[in-house]
Design a protein around this motif. Structure first.
Motif, PDB file in Angstrom:
ATOM      1  N   ASP A  49      33.223  39.911  35.396  1.00  0.00           N
ATOM      2  CA  ASP A  49      33.570  40.656  34.180  1.00  0.00           C
ATOM      3  C   ASP A  49      33.780  42.138  34.491  1.00  0.00           C
ATOM      4  OD1 ASP A  49      33.470  38.327  32.704  1.00  0.00           O
ATOM      5  OD2 ASP A  49      31.503  38.740  31.815  1.00  0.00           O
ATOM      6  N   ASP A  52      37.192  42.345  36.068  1.00  0.00           N
ATOM      7  CA  ASP A  52      38.224  42.193  35.032  1.00  0.00           C
ATOM      8  C   ASP A  52      38.377  43.456  34.196  1.00  0.00           C
ATOM      9  OD1 ASP A  52      38.624  39.622  35.968  1.00  0.00           O
ATOM     10  OD2 ASP A  52      37.554  38.649  34.312  1.00  0.00           O
ATOM     11  N   PHE A  53      37.251  44.109  33.877  1.00  0.00           N
ATOM     12  CA  PHE A  53      37.307  45.361  33.115  1.00  0.00           C
ATOM     13  C   PHE A  53      38.110  46.397  33.895  1.00  0.00           C
ATOM     14  CE2 PHE A  53      35.950  49.662  32.323  1.00  0.00           C
ATOM     15  CZ  PHE A  53      35.986  49.752  30.931  1.00  0.00           C
ATOM     16  N   SER A  56      41.785  45.690  33.919  1.00  0.00           N
ATOM     17  CA  SER A  56      42.392  45.955  32.606  1.00  0.00           C
ATOM     18  C   SER A  56      42.596  47.451  32.363  1.00  0.00           C
ATOM     19  CB  SER A  56      41.555  45.345  31.482  1.00  0.00           C
ATOM     20  OG  SER A  56      40.378  46.104  31.263  1.00  0.00           O
ATOM     21  N   HIS A  57      41.976  48.287  33.184  1.00  0.00           N
ATOM     22  CA  HIS A  57      42.145  49.736  33.083  1.00  0.00           C
ATOM     23  C   HIS A  57      42.889  50.299  34.304  1.00  0.00           C
ATOM     24  CE1 HIS A  57      39.144  49.152  29.964  1.00  0.00           C
ATOM     25  NE2 HIS A  57      39.530  50.326  29.499  1.00  0.00           N
ATOM     26  N   ASN A  58      43.753  49.471  34.875  1.00  0.00           N
ATOM     27  CA  ASN A  58      44.624  49.894  35.969  1.00  0.00           C
ATOM     28  C   ASN A  58      43.831  50.479  37.144  1.00  0.00           C
ATOM     29  OD1 ASN A  58      47.109  50.152  37.203  1.00  0.00           O
ATOM     30  ND2 ASN A  58      47.470  52.210  36.388  1.00  0.00           N
ATOM     31  N   CYS A 139      34.341  51.556  38.524  1.00  0.00           N
ATOM     32  CA  CYS A 139      35.771  51.331  38.758  1.00  0.00           C
ATOM     33  C   CYS A 139      36.333  52.586  39.435  1.00  0.00           C
ATOM     34  CB  CYS A 139      36.526  51.136  37.450  1.00  0.00           C
ATOM     35  SG  CYS A 139      35.964  49.787  36.413  1.00  0.00           S
TER      36      CYS A 139
END
Length: 144
Positions: A49, A52-53, A56-58, A139
């Motif tokens: 997860d 994936d986060f 989803s934020h490039n 990230c």
């Protein structure tokens, strides 16, 4: 480049460390540091997860170039998921972009369970942890 303020960084650090990365500006709630943008989560997610986060934020789960890359987090005492996992196919640890891990970055990685994912205290140590457990995560978005 703007100077960093000396402060303790807990999960979800203040985003006022720098307005931008010194090269470009970062998304809201992201921290600019040495021409990269970092998102340090305050919430807990599984490794997948978390990954994936970031996607989803490039961005991707943190891929470290040096042990001291996260200088702005040197006072952190929390572990964070990073983008390192064991490839059964290649029999080695790989970053999310499929690049290999530098042997001098974490020389003791051979002692961790390859079925687990890796959590990291910035600038200090790494541990393996079951990928389904929840942890904070970082990230990274490379700008250059």
């Amino acid at each position: 480049m703007a100077a960093l303020t000396k402060q303790s960084v807990q999960p979800g650090p203040s985003t006022d460390l720098q307005e931008g990365s010194g090269c470009y500006s970062c998304q809201e709630k992201w921290i600019g540091y040495q021409c990269n943008c970092y998102f340090v989560s305050s919430e807990l997610k599984t490794w997948k997860d978390s990954k994936d986060f970031c996607v989803s934020h490039n961005s991707s789960l943190l891929q470290l170039k040096t042990r001291n890359e996260l200088g702005f987090m040197k006072f952190s005492t929390s572990f964070y998921w990073i983008g390192l996992s064991y490839s059964e196919e290649h029999h080695t640890w790989l970053w999310e972009d499929n690049s290999t891990l530098s042997q001098d970055l974490f020389p003791f990685l051979k002692s961790v369970n390859p079925k687990n994912c890796i959590i990291h205290i910035p600038g200090r140590s790494i541990l393996d942890r079951h990928c389904g457990k929840k942890s904070h995560y970082i990230c990274k978005q490379q700008l250059i």
